[in-house]
Design a protein around this motif. Structure first.
Motif, PDB file in Angstrom:
ATOM      1  N   THR A 156      50.348 -24.616 -10.589  1.00  0.00           N
ATOM      2  CA  THR A 156      50.117 -23.963  -9.296  1.00  0.00           C
ATOM      3  C   THR A 156      51.345 -23.168  -8.873  1.00  0.00           C
ATOM      4  O   THR A 156      51.243 -22.038  -8.380  1.00  0.00           O
ATOM      5  N   PHE A 157      52.529 -23.753  -9.082  1.00  0.00           N
ATOM      6  CA  PHE A 157      53.775 -23.047  -8.777  1.00  0.00           C
ATOM      7  C   PHE A 157      53.911 -21.783  -9.629  1.00  0.00           C
ATOM      8  O   PHE A 157      54.288 -20.718  -9.121  1.00  0.00           O
ATOM      9  N   MET A 158      53.598 -21.902 -10.914  1.00  0.00           N
ATOM     10  CA  MET A 158      53.721 -20.750 -11.807  1.00  0.00           C
ATOM     11  C   MET A 158      52.727 -19.650 -11.441  1.00  0.00           C
ATOM     12  O   MET A 158      53.024 -18.461 -11.572  1.00  0.00           O
ATOM     13  N   LYS A 159      51.564 -20.025 -10.972  1.00  0.00           N
ATOM     14  CA  LYS A 159      50.599 -19.015 -10.532  1.00  0.00           C
ATOM     15  C   LYS A 159      51.150 -18.219  -9.351  1.00  0.00           C
ATOM     16  O   LYS A 159      51.029 -16.988  -9.297  1.00  0.00           O
ATOM     17  N   LEU A 160      51.752 -18.933  -8.410  1.00  0.00           N
ATOM     18  CA  LEU A 160      52.342 -18.246  -7.260  1.00  0.00           C
ATOM     19  C   LEU A 160      53.549 -17.409  -7.673  1.00  0.00           C
ATOM     20  O   LEU A 160      53.775 -16.321  -7.134  1.00  0.00           O
ATOM     21  N   VAL A 165      48.153 -13.396 -12.299  1.00  0.00           N
ATOM     22  CA  VAL A 165      47.551 -14.247 -13.327  1.00  0.00           C
ATOM     23  C   VAL A 165      46.332 -14.943 -12.730  1.00  0.00           C
ATOM     24  O   VAL A 165      46.170 -15.019 -11.510  1.00  0.00           O
ATOM     25  N   LEU A 166      45.476 -15.453 -13.605  1.00  0.00           N
ATOM     26  CA  LEU A 166      44.296 -16.221 -13.211  1.00  0.00           C
ATOM     27  C   LEU A 166      44.522 -17.678 -13.590  1.00  0.00           C
ATOM     28  O   LEU A 166      45.195 -17.972 -14.587  1.00  0.00           O
ATOM     29  N   SER A 167      43.954 -18.567 -12.808  1.00  0.00           N
ATOM     30  CA  SER A 167      44.217 -19.993 -13.011  1.00  0.00           C
ATOM     31  C   SER A 167      42.930 -20.797 -13.023  1.00  0.00           C
ATOM     32  O   SER A 167      41.979 -20.488 -12.288  1.00  0.00           O
ATOM     33  N   GLU A 168      42.919 -21.844 -13.847  1.00  0.00           N
ATOM     34  CA  GLU A 168      41.776 -22.766 -13.921  1.00  0.00           C
ATOM     35  C   GLU A 168      42.223 -24.046 -14.628  1.00  0.00           C
ATOM     36  O   GLU A 168      43.399 -24.199 -14.959  1.00  0.00           O
ATOM     37  N   SER A 169      41.279 -24.937 -14.888  1.00  0.00           N
ATOM     38  CA  SER A 169      41.559 -26.175 -15.608  1.00  0.00           C
ATOM     39  C   SER A 169      40.377 -26.532 -16.492  1.00  0.00           C
ATOM     40  O   SER A 169      39.259 -26.046 -16.282  1.00  0.00           O
ATOM     41  N   TYR A 170      40.614 -27.376 -17.468  1.00  0.00           N
ATOM     42  CA  TYR A 170      39.555 -27.818 -18.385  1.00  0.00           C
ATOM     43  C   TYR A 170      39.958 -29.169 -18.961  1.00  0.00           C
ATOM     44  O   TYR A 170      41.080 -29.635 -18.758  1.00  0.00           O
ATOM     45  N   GLU A 171      39.032 -29.788 -19.678  1.00  0.00           N
ATOM     46  CA  GLU A 171      39.289 -31.081 -20.294  1.00  0.00           C
ATOM     47  C   GLU A 171      39.144 -30.976 -21.803  1.00  0.00           C
ATOM     48  O   GLU A 171      38.341 -30.191 -22.303  1.00  0.00           O
ATOM     49  N   ALA A 172      39.918 -31.779 -22.509  1.00  0.00           N
ATOM     50  CA  ALA A 172      39.865 -31.805 -23.972  1.00  0.00           C
ATOM     51  C   ALA A 172      40.200 -33.209 -24.454  1.00  0.00           C
ATOM     52  O   ALA A 172      40.964 -33.931 -23.820  1.00  0.00           O
ATOM     53  N   GLU A 173      39.610 -33.585 -25.590  1.00  0.00           N
ATOM     54  CA  GLU A 173      39.795 -34.936 -26.121  1.00  0.00           C
ATOM     55  C   GLU A 173      41.113 -35.108 -26.862  1.00  0.00           C
ATOM     56  O   GLU A 173      41.552 -36.226 -27.090  1.00  0.00           O
ATOM     57  N   SER A 174      41.727 -33.989 -27.269  1.00  0.00           N
ATOM     58  CA  SER A 174      42.995 -34.082 -27.985  1.00  0.00           C
ATOM     59  C   SER A 174      43.827 -32.843 -27.698  1.00  0.00           C
ATOM     60  O   SER A 174      43.305 -31.803 -27.270  1.00  0.00           O
ATOM     61  N   LEU A 175      45.126 -32.960 -27.956  1.00  0.00           N
ATOM     62  CA  LEU A 175      46.030 -31.830 -27.735  1.00  0.00           C
ATOM     63  C   LEU A 175      45.686 -30.688 -28.687  1.00  0.00           C
ATOM     64  O   LEU A 175      45.761 -29.512 -28.317  1.00  0.00           O
TER      65      LEU A 175
END
Length: 220
Positions: A156-160, A165-175
């Motif tokens: 969030t800090f980096m977006k500001l 830039v555009l920001s979002e989130s997602y989930e993943a089972e592994s790196l």
């Protein structure tokens, strides 16, 4: 004297008779019909000494055991996928135009090294997870670069800080799945004249921030 004795005896006899009558009435008043006794005893068994409902205690212990069993089952459940946060923009802006981006990442990586903290942020060139965000991809020039981290507040800090830039989130089972990317070549035109008081970033400065094991092939 005889008359007095007979009077006392008569009074005592009447008192005993009244006491017997009262005792009989009391016993009748606490007697319950067979149907009432049956209904009552079907739920509780009373201890004559403490009048404690034994069956009620047993039911309570059974309920507690059931809760404990459920707790063991839930603790063995599979862990949920990990959440990742990102900001994304076109590669030209992220890697060649934004003057402070390299310093921000380098300073954070240095800080992690001093504190012996495991790195939790990476640069992903043409990330595969963007396919999940059509509303973002239709606004991006390609190739795109994403800054990905498990630290939501920092993203969030980096977006500001980066602004465009555009920001979002997602989930993943592994790196590995979270940071998977599509092969691409990066080409940035060199400016004819560089007027900043500091030298321009070298091409490929971003390689230390790429996901573990990834290889970047680029053309100057």
């Amino acid at each position: 004297m005889a008359t007095l004795g007979r009077g006392c005896w008569s009074s005592a006899a009447m008192a005993m008779a009244n006491h017997h009558k009262l005792q009989t009435q009391t016993n009748k008043s606490i007697s319950l019909p067979m149907s009432a006794n049956y209904t009552h005893n079907s739920f509780f068994s009373f201890n004559s000494a403490s009048l404690t409902p034994i069956a009620a205690k047993s039911s309570f212990k059974t309920a507690v055991a059931a809760v404990d069993s459920d707790g063991v089952t839930s603790s063995n459940a599979a862990e949920n996928p990990k959440k990742y946060y990102f900001v994304v923009a076109n590669a030209k802006f992220m890697l060649d135009e934004e003057e402070h981006f390299k310093e921000l990442l380098s300073e954070r990586l240095r800080l992690y090294g001093e504190r012996n903290k495991e790195q939790d942020f990476w640069l992903v060139i043409e990330p595969k997870f963007l396919d999940k965000f059509p509303n973002i991809t239709k606004r991006l020039k390609r190739p795109a670069v994403a800054l990905v981290s498990t630290n939501g507040p920092w993203i969030t800090f980096m977006k500001l800080r980066l602004d465009r830039v555009l920001s979002e989130s997602y989930e993943a089972e592994s790196l590995e799945k979270a940071l998977s990317s599509n092969p691409t070549d990066l080409q940035f035109e060199k400016p004819e004249k560089w007027v900043a008081p500091y030298p321009k970033y070298e091409f490929g400065w971003w390689e230390p921030f790429l996901p573990p094991g990834s290889k970047e092939e680029a053309k100057v």
